[in-house]
Design a protein around this motif. Structure first.
Motif, short mmCIF file in Angstrom:
data_model
loop_
_atom_site.label_atom_id
_atom_site.label_comp_id
_atom_site.label_asym_id
_atom_site.label_seq_id
_atom_site.Cartn_x
_atom_site.Cartn_y
_atom_site.Cartn_z
N ILE A 1 0.87 3.34 3.55
CA ILE A 1 -0.34 2.65 3.06
C ILE A 1 -0.19 1.15 3.28
O ILE A 1 -1.12 0.50 3.78
CB ILE A 1 -0.59 2.98 1.58
CG1 ILE A 1 -0.92 4.46 1.40
CG2 ILE A 1 -1.71 2.11 1.02
CD1 ILE A 1 -0.90 4.93 -0.05
N LYS A 2 0.96 0.60 2.94
CA LYS A 2 1.18 -0.84 3.11
C LYS A 2 1.11 -1.23 4.58
O LYS A 2 0.58 -2.29 4.92
CB LYS A 2 2.54 -1.23 2.52
CG LYS A 2 2.57 -1.20 1.02
CD LYS A 2 3.96 -1.52 0.48
CE LYS A 2 4.00 -1.41 -1.02
NZ LYS A 2 5.36 -1.67 -1.55
N ARG A 3 1.64 -0.39 5.45
CA ARG A 3 1.58 -0.65 6.89
C ARG A 3 0.13 -0.66 7.37
O ARG A 3 -0.27 -1.52 8.16
CB ARG A 3 2.39 0.41 7.66
CG ARG A 3 2.61 0.08 9.10
CD ARG A 3 3.55 1.07 9.82
NE ARG A 3 4.73 1.43 9.04
CZ ARG A 3 4.94 2.61 8.45
NH1 ARG A 3 4.05 3.57 8.56
NH2 ARG A 3 6.04 2.84 7.77
N GLY A 4 -0.65 0.31 6.89
CA GLY A 4 -2.06 0.36 7.26
C GLY A 4 -2.82 -0.86 6.78
O GLY A 4 -3.67 -1.41 7.50
N ILE A 5 -2.52 -1.31 5.55
CA ILE A 5 -3.16 -2.51 5.01
C ILE A 5 -2.81 -3.72 5.87
O ILE A 5 -3.69 -4.52 6.23
CB ILE A 5 -2.73 -2.73 3.54
CG1 ILE A 5 -3.35 -1.67 2.65
CG2 ILE A 5 -3.11 -4.13 3.07
CD1 ILE A 5 -2.83 -1.67 1.22
N LYS A 6 -1.55 -3.83 6.24
CA LYS A 6 -1.11 -4.97 7.05
C LYS A 6 -1.80 -4.97 8.41
O LYS A 6 -2.27 -6.01 8.88
CB LYS A 6 0.41 -4.92 7.23
CG LYS A 6 0.97 -6.07 8.02
CD LYS A 6 2.47 -5.97 8.15
CE LYS A 6 3.01 -7.09 9.01
NZ LYS A 6 4.46 -7.00 9.18
N GLU A 7 -1.88 -3.80 9.06
CA GLU A 7 -2.52 -3.71 10.38
C GLU A 7 -4.00 -4.06 10.31
O GLU A 7 -4.51 -4.81 11.15
CB GLU A 7 -2.32 -2.31 10.96
CG GLU A 7 -0.90 -2.02 11.38
CD GLU A 7 -0.69 -0.57 11.80
OE1 GLU A 7 -1.67 0.21 11.84
OE2 GLU A 7 0.46 -0.23 12.09
N LEU A 8 -4.71 -3.52 9.31
CA LEU A 8 -6.13 -3.81 9.19
C LEU A 8 -6.38 -5.28 8.85
O LEU A 8 -7.31 -5.89 9.38
CB LEU A 8 -6.77 -2.91 8.13
CG LEU A 8 -7.02 -1.47 8.56
CD1 LEU A 8 -7.47 -0.63 7.38
CD2 LEU A 8 -8.05 -1.41 9.67
#
Length: 67
Positions: free
Chosen positions: A49-56
């Protein structure tokens, strides 16, 4: 260890999957991170989830700077 997710977390996950707008998806991911149980069984899920937040967030920042 299984991740026993709450109904709130499952609803947030469904909203993330349903969202098509990157801004909307980012908000739903943040909500999912907020409601996910914090224990050993959800460590990898929290990381995803944190990785997805960072990418977006990075994509949105690049989009704003490109204007």
């Amino acid at each position: 260890m299984p991740a026993n997710l709450t109904p709130e977390c499952k609803a947030a996950e469904a909203a993330v999957r349903k969202a098509r707008d990157p801004h909307e998806r980012l908000e739903h991911l943040r909500e999912m991170l907020r409601v996910i149980p914090k224990h050993k069984g959800t460590d990898h899920l929290q990381g995803d989830i944190k990785r997805g937040i960072k990418e977006l967030a990075t994509q949105q920042a690049q989009h704003v700077n490109a204007r």
